[in-house]
Design a protein around this motif. Structure first.
Motif, PDB file in Angstrom:
ATOM      1  N   PHE A  63     105.070  35.435  62.734  1.00  0.00           N
ATOM      2  CA  PHE A  63     105.191  35.734  63.955  1.00  0.00           C
ATOM      3  C   PHE A  63     104.078  35.615  64.969  1.00  0.00           C
ATOM      4  O   PHE A  63     102.983  35.958  64.609  1.00  0.00           O
ATOM      5  N   SER A  64     104.330  35.047  66.465  1.00  0.00           N
ATOM      6  CA  SER A  64     103.231  35.164  67.305  1.00  0.00           C
ATOM      7  C   SER A  64     103.470  35.928  68.609  1.00  0.00           C
ATOM      8  O   SER A  64     104.514  35.623  68.928  1.00  0.00           O
ATOM      9  N   PHE A  65     102.468  36.712  68.876  1.00  0.00           N
ATOM     10  CA  PHE A  65     102.953  37.630  70.115  1.00  0.00           C
ATOM     11  C   PHE A  65     101.985  37.843  71.037  1.00  0.00           C
ATOM     12  O   PHE A  65     100.592  38.336  70.461  1.00  0.00           O
ATOM     13  N   VAL A  66     101.923  37.210  72.265  1.00  0.00           N
ATOM     14  CA  VAL A  66     100.854  37.487  73.319  1.00  0.00           C
ATOM     15  C   VAL A  66     101.329  38.592  74.395  1.00  0.00           C
ATOM     16  O   VAL A  66     102.467  38.162  74.989  1.00  0.00           O
ATOM     17  N   GLU A  67     101.052  39.759  74.700  1.00  0.00           N
ATOM     18  CA  GLU A  67     101.245  40.353  75.845  1.00  0.00           C
ATOM     19  C   GLU A  67     100.062  40.015  76.728  1.00  0.00           C
ATOM     20  O   GLU A  67      98.761  39.798  76.695  1.00  0.00           O
ATOM     21  N   ILE A  68     100.652  39.801  78.196  1.00  0.00           N
ATOM     22  CA  ILE A  68      99.767  39.394  79.337  1.00  0.00           C
ATOM     23  C   ILE A  68      99.889  40.346  80.482  1.00  0.00           C
ATOM     24  O   ILE A  68     100.837  40.604  80.870  1.00  0.00           O
ATOM     25  N   LEU A  69      98.586  40.872  80.588  1.00  0.00           N
ATOM     26  CA  LEU A  69      98.435  41.681  81.734  1.00  0.00           C
ATOM     27  C   LEU A  69      98.677  40.758  82.940  1.00  0.00           C
ATOM     28  O   LEU A  69      97.613  40.046  83.218  1.00  0.00           O
ATOM     29  N   ALA A  70      99.746  41.222  84.013  1.00  0.00           N
ATOM     30  CA  ALA A  70     100.001  40.580  85.109  1.00  0.00           C
ATOM     31  C   ALA A  70      99.936  41.331  86.359  1.00  0.00           C
ATOM     32  O   ALA A  70     100.342  42.397  86.412  1.00  0.00           O
TER      33      ALA A  70
END
Lengths: 260, 91
Positions: A204-211
């Motif tokens: 599993f690959s997870f990236v949260e991006i603050l936008a």
């Protein structure tokens, strides 16, 4: 040929300018994703799934196969696609409402099962498309449409720490990170790794991006940068939370350079 | 493929190209510029908002930060190669 904008090859030019508001962080996040697609040369074997919310405005963004799902159901749809066609590179693209509120169960289940997909989650601290209501990621004290006196942590809890949660429940082969659009180079590395991890079939690959969301934060350009660079990192720590050993070995003596 | 209209300016270290049909006038680049050399332009962008242009042309170092923070890819910064640099110096 005339001078042309430096758009990633995988972008669909005829749909530009895109549908996001002025100053929206989605544009930078999707440019970074586009550059990663170009770099890994996966445009012809990729499926891009978008959620309900502002993230659905990305439905015609790329020249790749795209599916738009019900709110919060992007993760299971993409998991299904990946299981039926394991050779495809499947990306679920969603907002914080779709990932942490209505779709939290799916995100948690997919992370528990260590499904070989990439989830990219845009965190702009509220439900932006419907006018800026309070979301699980709204900061304490932040004013939104449904928290006009500021979010009260006593009543509504603290902001959801998504990557931390996913990092806790995934096995070692997962990749979990939190990036920010104010550091596009670092973000590029994270998104590339998240895709590579899936291509290698590790997990599993997870990236949260603050936008950014100047429209609903009601900020000018200066305060937009201030909010994303100074206020948001006080609750959302930027960096890689879980890196599979293969990446660490590849990085070697270079060290884990976190700044961009 | 659609061609975008552009305005190109030759600065000290490179060219600065703006695509007004992509610029939404958010101003993120103006704030992020390390030399504070960008400002609002007379040209209107895609939503009828003022687009941007390099105002303090002498200060621009063609670092390209403005183009990396533009959510719409409306800015293109290209540094001069060695040959172009020589030509500039001769003039």
């Amino acid at each position: 040929m005339a001078v042309q904008p430096a758009m990633p090859r995988s972008w669909r030019r005829e749909t530009k300018p895109h549908k996001f508001c002025p100053g929206c962080g989605h544009g930078i996040a999707l440019r970074v994703l586009g550059q990663a697609i170009d770099q890994l040369n996966i445009q012809d074997r990729m499926v891009f799934g978008c959620d309900i919310g502002c993230s659905l405005l990305a439905w015609d963004f790329f020249n790749v196969d795209t599916v738009q799902t019900h709110h919060g159901r992007t993760t299971p749809v993409i998991v299904g696609l990946k299981r039926a066609r394991p050779e495809l590179v499947c990306v679920a693209y969603m907002g914080d409402g779709g990932g942490y509120a209505i779709g939290a169960q799916h995100l948690v289940s997919a992370a528990m099962r260590n499904d070989r997909i990439t989830v990219i989650l845009i965190n702009n601290t509220q439900y932006a498309m419907t006018g800026g209501q309070m979301a699980p990621t709204t900061l304490p004290g932040q004013k939104t449409e449904t928290s006009p006196y500021g979010r009260d942590p006593d009543m509504t809890g603290h902001p959801t720490q998504g990557p931390e949660m996913v990092a806790t429940i995934t096995p070692e082969s997962a990749y979990v990170a939190r990036g920010t659009i104010s550091r596009p180079k670092q973000l590029h590395k994270m998104v590339t790794r998240a895709l590579e991890n899936q291509i290698a079939g590790r997990g599993f690959s997870f990236v949260e991006i603050l936008a950014t969301c100047p429209t609903n934060w009601r900020t000018n350009a200066k305060n937009t940068w201030k909010f994303i660079e100074e206020t948001m990192p006080t609750h959302f720590k930027v960096g890689e939370l879980k890196v599979p050993e293969a990446f660490q070995a590849a990085a070697g003596g270079e060290g884990a350079r976190a700044d961009g | 493929m659609a061609d975008f209209e552009y305005q190109q300016k030759e600065l000290k270290r490179g060219t600065f190209t703006l695509f007004p049909g992509l610029c939404k006038g958010c101003g993120l680049c103006i704030e992020k510029c390390p030399k504070k050399c960008l400002g609002w332009s007379e040209t209107l962008g895609v939503y009828g908002m003022p687009a941007i242009e390099p105002i303090n042309k002498e200060d621009c170092i063609s670092c390209g930060v403005c183009s990396t923070v533009c959510p719409d890819c409306a800015i293109l910064v290209e540094r001069y190669g060695k040959e172009e640099k020589k030509k500039k110096e001769e003039h």
